[in-house]
Design a protein around this motif. Structure first.
Motif, PDB file in Angstrom:
ATOM      1  N   LEU A 163      47.015  73.252 120.685  1.00  0.00           N
ATOM      2  CA  LEU A 163      46.166  72.509 121.623  1.00  0.00           C
ATOM      3  C   LEU A 163      44.808  72.125 121.049  1.00  0.00           C
ATOM      4  CD1 LEU A 163      46.941  74.441 124.926  1.00  0.00           C
ATOM      5  CD2 LEU A 163      47.597  72.102 124.362  1.00  0.00           C
ATOM      6  N   ALA A 164      44.456  72.701 119.900  1.00  0.00           N
ATOM      7  CA  ALA A 164      43.167  72.378 119.274  1.00  0.00           C
ATOM      8  C   ALA A 164      43.391  71.352 118.180  1.00  0.00           C
ATOM      9  CB  ALA A 164      42.529  73.649 118.717  1.00  0.00           C
ATOM     10  N   SER A 165      43.616  70.120 118.590  1.00  0.00           N
ATOM     11  CA  SER A 165      43.954  69.077 117.626  1.00  0.00           C
ATOM     12  C   SER A 165      42.746  68.578 116.846  1.00  0.00           C
ATOM     13  CB  SER A 165      44.628  67.914 118.339  1.00  0.00           C
ATOM     14  OG  SER A 165      43.921  67.598 119.520  1.00  0.00           O
ATOM     15  N   SER A 166      41.697  68.218 117.539  1.00  0.00           N
ATOM     16  CA  SER A 166      40.550  67.641 116.828  1.00  0.00           C
ATOM     17  C   SER A 166      39.255  68.423 116.957  1.00  0.00           C
ATOM     18  CB  SER A 166      40.324  66.198 117.275  1.00  0.00           C
ATOM     19  OG  SER A 166      41.170  65.839 118.329  1.00  0.00           O
ATOM     20  N   TYR A 167      39.230  69.441 117.799  1.00  0.00           N
ATOM     21  CA  TYR A 167      38.024  70.255 117.970  1.00  0.00           C
ATOM     22  C   TYR A 167      38.378  71.729 117.828  1.00  0.00           C
ATOM     23  CZ  TYR A 167      35.979  65.954 119.793  1.00  0.00           C
ATOM     24  OH  TYR A 167      35.528  64.658 119.943  1.00  0.00           O
ATOM     25  N   LYS A 168      37.323  72.537 117.754  1.00  0.00           N
ATOM     26  CA  LYS A 168      37.529  73.977 117.598  1.00  0.00           C
ATOM     27  C   LYS A 168      38.243  74.580 118.809  1.00  0.00           C
ATOM     28  CE  LYS A 168      34.898  78.279 117.107  1.00  0.00           C
ATOM     29  NZ  LYS A 168      33.701  78.912 116.522  1.00  0.00           N
ATOM     30  N   LEU A 169      37.789  74.188 120.012  1.00  0.00           N
ATOM     31  CA  LEU A 169      38.393  74.744 121.220  1.00  0.00           C
ATOM     32  C   LEU A 169      39.673  73.999 121.591  1.00  0.00           C
ATOM     33  CD1 LEU A 169      35.292  75.214 123.576  1.00  0.00           C
ATOM     34  CD2 LEU A 169      36.706  77.032 122.589  1.00  0.00           C
ATOM     35  N   PRO A 170      40.658  74.702 122.138  1.00  0.00           N
ATOM     36  CA  PRO A 170      41.856  74.011 122.640  1.00  0.00           C
ATOM     37  C   PRO A 170      41.430  73.003 123.704  1.00  0.00           C
ATOM     38  CG  PRO A 170      41.815  76.307 123.343  1.00  0.00           C
ATOM     39  CD  PRO A 170      40.733  76.152 122.332  1.00  0.00           C
ATOM     40  N   GLU A 171      42.064  71.844 123.705  1.00  0.00           N
ATOM     41  CA  GLU A 171      41.627  70.716 124.523  1.00  0.00           C
ATOM     42  C   GLU A 171      41.405  71.031 126.015  1.00  0.00           C
ATOM     43  OE1 GLU A 171      40.551  68.588 122.770  1.00  0.00           O
ATOM     44  OE2 GLU A 171      40.308  66.750 123.919  1.00  0.00           O
ATOM     45  N   TYR A 190      44.555  87.888 118.108  1.00  0.00           N
ATOM     46  CA  TYR A 190      44.371  87.303 116.781  1.00  0.00           C
ATOM     47  C   TYR A 190      43.036  86.566 116.693  1.00  0.00           C
ATOM     48  CZ  TYR A 190      49.207  87.996 115.231  1.00  0.00           C
ATOM     49  OH  TYR A 190      50.402  88.534 114.834  1.00  0.00           O
ATOM     50  N   ALA A 191      42.419  86.639 115.517  1.00  0.00           N
ATOM     51  CA  ALA A 191      41.347  85.704 115.194  1.00  0.00           C
ATOM     52  C   ALA A 191      42.084  84.455 114.727  1.00  0.00           C
ATOM     53  CB  ALA A 191      40.466  86.255 114.083  1.00  0.00           C
ATOM     54  N   VAL A 192      41.774  83.308 115.326  1.00  0.00           N
ATOM     55  CA  VAL A 192      42.498  82.065 115.027  1.00  0.00           C
ATOM     56  C   VAL A 192      41.528  80.992 114.544  1.00  0.00           C
ATOM     57  CG1 VAL A 192      43.936  80.239 115.992  1.00  0.00           C
ATOM     58  CG2 VAL A 192      44.262  82.597 116.737  1.00  0.00           C
ATOM     59  N   GLN A 193      41.780  80.492 113.357  1.00  0.00           N
ATOM     60  CA  GLN A 193      40.920  79.457 112.777  1.00  0.00           C
ATOM     61  C   GLN A 193      41.497  78.081 113.083  1.00  0.00           C
ATOM     62  OE1 GLN A 193      38.181  80.832 110.886  1.00  0.00           O
ATOM     63  NE2 GLN A 193      37.288  78.844 111.349  1.00  0.00           N
ATOM     64  N   THR A 194      40.968  77.434 114.111  1.00  0.00           N
ATOM     65  CA  THR A 194      41.510  76.127 114.496  1.00  0.00           C
ATOM     66  C   THR A 194      40.901  74.997 113.674  1.00  0.00           C
ATOM     67  OG1 THR A 194      39.841  75.981 116.237  1.00  0.00           O
ATOM     68  CG2 THR A 194      42.010  76.824 116.851  1.00  0.00           C
ATOM     69  N   ARG A 195      39.643  75.179 113.224  1.00  0.00           N
ATOM     70  CA  ARG A 195      38.957  74.162 112.434  1.00  0.00           C
ATOM     71  C   ARG A 195      38.186  74.849 111.320  1.00  0.00           C
ATOM     72  NH1 ARG A 195      40.234  69.136 112.836  1.00  0.00           N
ATOM     73  NH2 ARG A 195      38.123  68.323 112.695  1.00  0.00           N
ATOM     74  N   GLN A 196      37.990  74.109 110.216  1.00  0.00           N
ATOM     75  CA  GLN A 196      37.199  74.682 109.118  1.00  0.00           C
ATOM     76  C   GLN A 196      36.561  73.577 108.280  1.00  0.00           C
ATOM     77  OE1 GLN A 196      35.081  76.675 108.125  1.00  0.00           O
ATOM     78  NE2 GLN A 196      36.403  78.468 108.104  1.00  0.00           N
ATOM     79  N   TYR A 197      35.364  73.844 107.764  1.00  0.00           N
ATOM     80  CA  TYR A 197      34.714  72.904 106.844  1.00  0.00           C
ATOM     81  C   TYR A 197      35.348  73.059 105.473  1.00  0.00           C
ATOM     82  CZ  TYR A 197      30.847  72.841 110.247  1.00  0.00           C
ATOM     83  OH  TYR A 197      30.083  72.725 111.370  1.00  0.00           O
ATOM     84  N   ASP A 198      35.073  72.110 104.603  1.00  0.00           N
ATOM     85  CA  ASP A 198      35.553  72.267 103.230  1.00  0.00           C
ATOM     86  C   ASP A 198      34.403  72.617 102.285  1.00  0.00           C
ATOM     87  OD1 ASP A 198      34.449  69.863 103.755  1.00  0.00           O
ATOM     88  OD2 ASP A 198      36.145  68.654 103.096  1.00  0.00           O
ATOM     89  N   SER A 199      33.173  72.590 102.799  1.00  0.00           N
ATOM     90  CA  SER A 199      32.041  72.935 101.932  1.00  0.00           C
ATOM     91  C   SER A 199      31.976  74.445 101.709  1.00  0.00           C
ATOM     92  CB  SER A 199      30.744  72.434 102.538  1.00  0.00           C
ATOM     93  OG  SER A 199      30.604  72.904 103.846  1.00  0.00           O
ATOM     94  N   PRO A 200      31.530  74.865 100.522  1.00  0.00           N
ATOM     95  CA  PRO A 200      31.538  76.271 100.142  1.00  0.00           C
ATOM     96  C   PRO A 200      30.396  77.088 100.750  1.00  0.00           C
ATOM     97  CG  PRO A 200      30.633  74.946  98.377  1.00  0.00           C
ATOM     98  CD  PRO A 200      31.039  73.993  99.450  1.00  0.00           C
ATOM     99  N   ASP A 201      29.347  76.395 101.237  1.00  0.00           N
ATOM    100  CA  ASP A 201      28.159  77.124 101.699  1.00  0.00           C
ATOM    101  C   ASP A 201      28.125  77.358 103.207  1.00  0.00           C
ATOM    102  OD1 ASP A 201      28.021  74.289 101.566  1.00  0.00           O
ATOM    103  OD2 ASP A 201      25.958  74.396 102.283  1.00  0.00           O
ATOM    104  N   ARG A 202      29.034  76.728 103.935  1.00  0.00           N
ATOM    105  CA  ARG A 202      29.008  76.894 105.385  1.00  0.00           C
ATOM    106  C   ARG A 202      30.421  77.009 105.927  1.00  0.00           C
ATOM    107  NH1 ARG A 202      26.304  72.786 109.607  1.00  0.00           N
ATOM    108  NH2 ARG A 202      27.304  71.302 108.216  1.00  0.00           N
TER     109      ARG A 202
END
Length: 263
Positions: A237-245, A200-212
């Motif tokens: 395991l990815a609570s606060s960063y993109k990579l699992p801790e 799977y492609a897994v999105q652990t983190r994402q911005y809210d801005s539309p341009d990035r």
DNA sequence: GCGACAG
DNA sequence: ATCTTGTCGC
């Protein structure tokens, strides 16, 4: 921990054909479905752990860095392992071994497998689950580094890659919302029936801005874990960063240990 | 020959 | 992956 299948340990002396033949053996021995009960909630949440009986599972993250000699040539690989339990680090170890071969896409385990197994032998705790930087089943022979290590150790393993080696997303993976996942299926570059779910492609983190936007991680079963559980575990395991801790901390420890070795 | 290619 | 400081932006 140590190999239970010494015959399948990656050997950099093999020819390329022999390496790929070994990878076919690895893929045949691999189990790409859930083999053990892993509750993603118990991995990082101390409350969920306390609420149920027994110790929470031990999860280890593994990552590598490289050292150069006086000429600036890479000559040693350093593998770092960070073991966590209930959201806390319980052990860190690393090992340095001579580098045998260059990086070749598809043959990563033959370059980095040695130091990884050396570091894991130095680990005193027994992980219930291991996460690697790289692919598992998302691999030409369905035998990425997470699968190779998993079969050699006969331990539950998951591959966490930052880019896609092969296979094809079933839908667009650009700008996915946090927590989303998109199936990766086998294409003609993968030695599996076309359409087979390999990760799977897994999105652990994402911005809210539309341009990035942030790119997803590519998560695949290594051994004894199914694709859904692998994605669940990485998200948990990815609570606060993109990579699992565990992987993020192993990444940092690999750099820290490298600096220590250089001095 | 061309393209694709984890870390 | 690696060589490297500060720096632009949310």
């Amino acid at each position: 921990m140590e190999p239970v299948r010494p015959d399948l340990v990656p050997d950099a002396e093999l020819s390329r054909d022999e390496m790929e033949a070994l990878q076919h053996e690895i893929a045949d021995a691999a189990v790409f479905v859930d083999d053990v009960a892993i509750d993603p909630d118990r991995l990082s949440n101390p409350l969920a752990s306390a609420a149920s009986e027994g110790e929470p599972p031990i999860v280890a993250g593994v990552d590598q860095s490289f050292l150069q000699d006086g000429d600036g040539t890479e000559d040693r690989a350093l593998s770092a392992v960070v073991a966590m339990q209930g959201g806390e680090v319980i052990e860190r170890v690393y090992a340095v071994t001579p580098l045998e071969i260059p990086y070749i896409p598809g043959l990563l385990a033959f370059r980095e497998g040695g130091p990884i197994l050396a570091a894991l032998e130095a680990l005193s705790v027994e992980p219930d689950l291991l996460l690697f930087d790289g692919s598992g089943r998302i691999h030409f022979q369905q035998a990425g580094i997470a699968t190779h290590m998993g079969v050699v150790l006969d331990a539950p393993c998951i591959g966490v890659a930052k880019s896609l080696l092969c296979g094809r997303p079933r839908s667009d993976v650009e700008n996915l919302p946090e927590g989303a996942r998109v199936a990766i299926e086998a294409n003609d570059r993968v030695d599996a029936p076309a359409g087979t779910l390999i990760g799977y492609a897994v999105q652990t983190r994402q911005y809210d801005s539309p341009d990035r936007y942030i790119n997803p991680l590519y998560v695949s079963p290594g051994h004894r874990v199914g694709p859904e559980t692998a994605a669940d575990v990485v998200l948990a395991l990815a609570s606060s960063y993109k990579l699992p801790e565990p992987v993020r901390l192993a990444d940092g420890y690999a750099d820290e240990a490298k600096r220590a070795v250089r001095d």
